[in-house]
Design a protein around this motif. Structure first.
Motif, short mmCIF file in Angstrom:
data_model
loop_
_atom_site.label_atom_id
_atom_site.label_comp_id
_atom_site.label_asym_id
_atom_site.label_seq_id
_atom_site.Cartn_x
_atom_site.Cartn_y
_atom_site.Cartn_z
N GLU A 65 32.72 38.21 41.22
CA GLU A 65 33.20 38.87 40.01
C GLU A 65 33.98 40.14 40.34
O GLU A 65 34.97 40.48 39.69
N SER A 66 33.53 40.88 41.37
CA SER A 66 34.24 42.11 41.74
C SER A 66 35.62 41.79 42.32
O SER A 66 36.57 42.55 42.11
N ILE A 67 35.74 40.69 43.04
CA ILE A 67 37.05 40.28 43.55
C ILE A 67 37.96 39.83 42.40
O ILE A 67 39.16 40.12 42.37
N LYS A 68 37.37 39.15 41.45
CA LYS A 68 38.13 38.68 40.27
C LYS A 68 38.75 39.85 39.50
O LYS A 68 39.81 39.70 38.88
N LYS A 69 38.13 41.02 39.53
CA LYS A 69 38.60 42.18 38.77
C LYS A 69 39.63 43.01 39.52
O LYS A 69 39.99 44.11 39.07
N GLN A 70 40.13 42.52 40.64
CA GLN A 70 41.09 43.29 41.42
C GLN A 70 42.34 43.64 40.62
O GLN A 70 42.84 42.86 39.81
N SER A 71 42.84 44.86 40.87
CA SER A 71 44.10 45.27 40.25
C SER A 71 45.29 44.56 40.90
O SER A 71 46.37 44.51 40.32
N TYR A 72 45.09 44.04 42.08
CA TYR A 72 46.14 43.34 42.82
C TYR A 72 46.42 42.00 42.15
O TYR A 72 45.53 41.38 41.55
N LEU A 73 47.66 41.53 42.25
CA LEU A 73 48.02 40.25 41.65
C LEU A 73 47.21 39.13 42.28
O LEU A 73 47.29 38.88 43.49
N LEU A 74 46.44 38.42 41.47
CA LEU A 74 45.54 37.40 41.99
C LEU A 74 46.29 36.17 42.51
O LEU A 74 45.72 35.35 43.23
#
Length: 389
Positions: A65-74
Motif C-alpha cells: 500500500e505504501s508503494i502504491k501511494k508513491q508520488s512517482y508515476l506508477l
C-alpha cells in the motif's frame, strides 16, 4: 597499581577510535541533505521494486500500500514479490492486492522453487531481477514501509549524480510488543542502529569503505549482471547488500552514492525480543570475515578490540578495584567521543529524544558488540524459521 602498558594500549585504542568517530562525524555533517521535489523529469528512470518475502502475512500489505501511494508515476514502476516458501497466506494476500490494482499498478508474484540453500534471500532477489523489466532495481524488505516520495528521491539522485548504486537511510519503529514489554530493547537497538546508519552515510559519502542496508538500496539492473550478480558470494547466508555493493564498487568506485534525504527514509519494525535482536545482529556480523573490502575490516577490528578492552578491565576489576575506576573513566570517554556523532545522526532521523539513554546503555552495547562479533564468526543463527551459518 595499574600496569602502564595495559592502560597505554587501551588509551591508544581510544585515540584511534576517537579519530575514526571524528572523521565519521565531520563527513556526516558535510554531506548535503537532498530536499526532494515533486516535479516531473525528462527521461525519468524506471524502477523494479524487488521484495523477497517469507511468512510476511502481517506486514506485506502495508508495504504494498505504501508503494502504491508513491508520488512517482506508477507507469514507471513494477513490483515483484518473491515468495520464499511461505507457510502462511503471504502469497494469497499479494495475489489479492494484484487483482485489486489491475491496470493501475504492475504487481507480479514469483514463487521460489529452489530448496536446501544457505542463502534463500540472495536466490529470491536474483530470481526477481531475472524477471525485472525496468532499468533500476530497488530493494526493500517485506516488513518495511516506504514514504510517499521514496522513488522520487531516488530518481532525483540518479538525475543529479549519475550513480550505478545508491545506499539509502533506514529507520526503526517500535512494534506494539516493544512498546508494552520491551521499550528498553527498542531504545537500545535504535541507538545502535542510528550509529550504523550514520557510519553508512559518512563512509559512502567519503568513499572510504562500502556499507549499506538491504531494506533500502538501489542499483542498475545492467550493473548487477556486469559484476555477475551474486556469483562468488552466493553461498554466504547474509550479504545480499554489502557484499554485492563491494563487487559493484570495485568496478565503479566513483559511482556509489548515499541518498541523504528524509523523504527516502524507509521504516522497518524493531526486533520485538532480545533473542530476535541478537539473532539479527549475529546475522549481520556473520559476513564480516567474508568482506573483500579490507578497509571496513580494519574498522571492524579496531571497534572490536576497543570494546574487548572494556571487558578486560571489568574482569580484572574483580582482582583490583582500580581497574573498575579505569573502566568507568573509559566508559565516560567513549560516551563523549561518540556523542557529537550520534546527536547529529539522531537529529536527521528525528530521534534526539532517545539520547538521554545513551550513557547508561554503553556497558550493554559493549557486551553485545563482543558477543555478536564472536558468534557471528563462529556460531549459527536463526532467520525466518531456518538455522543457517
Amino acid at each position: 597499581m595499574l600496569p602502564m602498558w595495559l592502560i597505554g594500549i587501551i588509551f591508544i585504542l581510544l585515540i584511534a577510535y576517537g579519530i575514526l568517530i571524528r572523521f565519521y562525524t565531520k563527513s556526516w555533517k558535510q554531506m548535503p541533505e537532498q530536499i526532494t521535489g515533486k516535479e516531473a523529469m525528462d527521461d525519468a528512470p524506471t524502477f523494479s521494486v524487488i521484495i523477497p518475502a517469507r511468512n510476511e502475512a502481517t506486514t506485506i500489505l502495508p508495504l504494498l500500500e505504501s508503494i502504491k501511494k508513491q508520488s512517482y508515476l506508477l507507469e514507471y514502476v513494477e513490483i515483484i514479490v518473491i515468495d520464499d516458501h511461505s507457510e502462511d497466506h503471504t502469497a494469497a494476500l499479494v495475489q489479492k492486492f494484484r487483482a485489486e490494482n489491475q491496470g493501475r499498478l504492475t504487481v507480479r508474484l514469483i514463487s521460489l522453487k529452489e530448496d536446501a540453500l544457505n542463502s534463500y534471500k540472495k536466490k529470491a532477489i536474483e530470481t526477481g531481477i531475472a524477471a525485472a523489466k525496468k532499468e533500476w532495481i530497488v530493494c526493500t524488505d517485506a516488513d518495511c514501509t516506504v514514504p510517499v516520495q521514496w522513488l522520487q528521491s531516488y530518481a532525483e539522485r540518479i538525475r543529479k549524480a549519475g550513480p550505478v548504486f545508491i545506499a539509502a537511510p533506514v529507520s526503526l519503529i517500535p512494534t506494539p510488543t516493544s512498546v508494552k514489554k520491551h521499550r528498553l530493547l527498542y531504545i537500545f537497538q535504535t541507538l545502535d542502529f542510528l550509529t550504523l546508519q550514520g557510519i553508512t552515510g559518512a563512509s559512502v559519502y567519503k568513499n572510504v569503505h562500502t556499507m549499506c542496508n538491504g531494506a533500502n538500496l538501489a542499483y542498475k539492473r545492467d550493473t548487477f549482471y556486469e559484476v555477475n550478480g551474486f556469483k562468488g558470494i552466493d553461498t554466504i547466508a547474509s550479504g545480499d547488500d554489502m557484499l554485492l555493493m563491494h563487487k559493484i564498487w570495485k568496478r565503479h568506485p566513483q559511482k556509489i552514492q548515499y541518498l541523504k534525504s528524509k523523504e527516502a527514509i524507509v521504516e522497518t519494525a524493531a526486533a520485538a525480543t532480545w533473542r530476535a535482536f541478537i539473532n539479527q545482529r549475529i546475522r549481520w556480523a556473520s559476513k564480516a570475515t567474508r568482506y573483500e573490502d579490507k578497509r571496513i575490516f580494519g574498522v571492524l577490528l579496531l571497534v572490536y578490540l576497543f570494546n574487548c578492552s572494556f571487558l578486560l578491565l571489568l574482569v580484572m576489576s574483580f582482582f583490583n578495584v582500580c581497574y573498575f575506576y579505569a573502566f568507568f573513566w573509559f566508559w565516560i570517554a567513549k560516551t563523549f567521543t561518540e556523542l557529537p556523532f550520534i546527536t547529529s545522526v539522531a537529529s536527521f532521523f528525528d530521534k534526539r529524544q532517545l539520547l538521554r539513554y545513551f550513557f547508561i546503555f554503553q556497558p550493554l552495547h559493549i557486551g553485545y558488540t563482543i558477543l555478536a562479533g564472536f558468534l557471528g564468526s563462529f556460531g549459527k543463527y536463526e532467520w525466518k524459521g531456518r538455522v543457517v551459518k
